[in-house]
Scaffold this motif. Sequence first.
Motif, PDB file in Angstrom:
ATOM      1  N   GLY A  38       0.776  -1.177   0.045  1.00  0.00           N
ATOM      2  CA  GLY A  38      -0.099  -0.059   0.030  1.00  0.00           C
ATOM      3  C   GLY A  38       0.669   1.336  -0.042  1.00  0.00           C
ATOM      4  N   ILE A  39       2.114   1.067   0.610  1.00  0.00           N
ATOM      5  CA  ILE A  39       2.821   2.512   0.872  1.00  0.00           C
ATOM      6  C   ILE A  39       3.332   2.880  -0.515  1.00  0.00           C
ATOM      7  N   TYR A  40       3.736   1.932  -1.442  1.00  0.00           N
ATOM      8  CA  TYR A  40       4.255   2.243  -2.747  1.00  0.00           C
ATOM      9  C   TYR A  40       3.073   2.805  -3.857  1.00  0.00           C
ATOM     10  N   GLY A 355       5.424   2.243   7.023  1.00  0.00           N
ATOM     11  CA  GLY A 355       4.779   0.792   7.412  1.00  0.00           C
ATOM     12  C   GLY A 355       5.104   0.264   8.798  1.00  0.00           C
ATOM     13  N   ALA A 356       5.942   0.970   9.484  1.00  0.00           N
ATOM     14  CA  ALA A 356       6.186   0.676  10.931  1.00  0.00           C
ATOM     15  C   ALA A 356       5.003   0.548  11.803  1.00  0.00           C
ATOM     16  N   ALA A 357       4.883  -0.605  12.509  1.00  0.00           N
ATOM     17  CA  ALA A 357       3.790  -0.669  13.448  1.00  0.00           C
ATOM     18  C   ALA A 357       3.906   0.022  14.730  1.00  0.00           C
ATOM     19  N   VAL A 362       7.167  -4.627  13.070  1.00  0.00           N
ATOM     20  CA  VAL A 362       6.974  -4.616  11.774  1.00  0.00           C
ATOM     21  C   VAL A 362       7.458  -3.492  11.085  1.00  0.00           C
ATOM     22  N   GLY A 363       8.132  -3.403   9.893  1.00  0.00           N
ATOM     23  CA  GLY A 363       8.794  -2.595   9.290  1.00  0.00           C
ATOM     24  C   GLY A 363       9.852  -2.876   8.425  1.00  0.00           C
ATOM     25  N   LYS A 364      10.140  -1.825   7.392  1.00  0.00           N
ATOM     26  CA  LYS A 364      11.255  -2.314   6.331  1.00  0.00           C
ATOM     27  C   LYS A 364      11.939  -0.876   6.174  1.00  0.00           C
ATOM     28  N   VAL A 365      13.365  -1.212   5.916  1.00  0.00           N
ATOM     29  CA  VAL A 365      14.166  -0.217   5.607  1.00  0.00           C
ATOM     30  C   VAL A 365      13.643   0.763   4.424  1.00  0.00           C
ATOM     31  N   VAL A 366      13.500  -0.020   3.528  1.00  0.00           N
ATOM     32  CA  VAL A 366      12.834   0.620   2.243  1.00  0.00           C
ATOM     33  C   VAL A 366      11.564   1.324   2.438  1.00  0.00           C
ATOM     34  N   ALA A 402      -3.222   9.289   8.939  1.00  0.00           N
ATOM     35  CA  ALA A 402      -3.952   8.216   7.760  1.00  0.00           C
ATOM     36  C   ALA A 402      -2.957   6.834   7.994  1.00  0.00           C
ATOM     37  N   ALA A 403      -1.711   7.244   8.064  1.00  0.00           N
ATOM     38  CA  ALA A 403      -0.974   5.697   7.886  1.00  0.00           C
ATOM     39  C   ALA A 403      -1.004   5.105   9.213  1.00  0.00           C
TER      40      ALA A 403
END
Length: 419
Positions: A38-40, A355-357, A362-366, A402-403
């Motif tokens: 969703g982020i992309y 996308g971090a929780a 949860v989460g990714k560097v990208v 919203a995120a």
Amino acid sequence: MSSISSPDAAVASEGPPDSPKPPARRSRRLSFNLRQSGIYVAFALIVALFAVLTDGALLQPQNISNIVVQNSYILILAIGMILIIIAGHIDLSVGSVVAVTGAIAAVLMVEYAMPWPLALLITLVAGAAIGAWQGYWIAYFGIPAFIVTLAGMLLFRALTLTVLGNQGIGPFPDEVRTLANGFTGGYLGNVGLGPLGGADLVSLLVGVAVIVGLAVSQWRARAGRLRYGQVVDPLPVFLLRIVAAAAVIGFVVVQLARFRNLPWVLILLAALVLGYSLLTQRAVFGRRIYAIGGNLQAAVLSGVKVKSVVFWIFVNMGVLSALAGVIFAGRLNQAGPTAGNAFELDAIAAAFIGGAAVQGGVGKVVGAVTGGLIMGVINNGMSLIGSPSERVMLVKGAVLLAAVAFDVWTKRRTASATS
């Protein structure tokens, strides 16, 4: 005497039953993972929106270069912040650490005329010491990270004013300014791109190498999942994602090559993203960060040295903050007492938008870098259309809310589906 045959007897009379058939292979339906992708999609929609609102000015070569250079220090901070948030902590002091380390670098390079490589090394060590100071109180003394870093935000801002004497120090050496604002040279000359004009060949080759590397790594990852019997996307969907990513990378590289080639800070960012992505996805230390944020008690019972991991992620945050401090000071060509104001908010927002929780794990560097770019595109796009600063803050706040709301909603949706 005739007997009435039962259905079971009739079946038996037909011969031995067939051998059990293996379970049918379950094919993955065409699906879309909102939480992961969703982020992309949101990033693409935001870019498309502002490209229309600015009549294409957002995607001009010079403007794309400005977005990268102007947001480089926030993206560096977001890389460190995502690790801390994954582990279930927060760091409110990074803006003040950026200021104090920039001040240390200025004093060493300008007032003491120290060679810039040595001054840079000392500055990074100072950032590591600051991170170790905060990491000790959090990991080994047990004070919540919110309190420790809130105190650090005040302490290191006061230290910045002390070091600088409440005035700016500059200018910086040319090499530091080149790292913050400079571009790679045209080593092999320009090549023609038809109606687009000319572009640096080296930059284009770098873009091709990045695309090939991305495709190979994704293909190997998919093949590895197949070997272990894991569910993967259908081949057409997989290829479509690779093509879409390659198109975006190719477009950005071509535009940068048409302007003044690749910014040095972009090369630094690419190296950081690659290194920290490997750390979080392939290294044992990265898995332990996720384990701590996902379930602290389970991590302790599994033998994870929680205190050591937490300590080192704050040391890492201090080093990245020092690097961001040098780049920010080099970009402005001086270290000022107000440097780094609200940088912690931008870094935290980038991590959560990416996308971090909220609960960690949860989460990714990208994703964090993408979240930082979303904030940068909003800033840049609204500036191009002449929006006042209060409207920019309003939009950024709404995007952050919203995120986080989206993250909470997807978790509840997943929990209700599995219950």
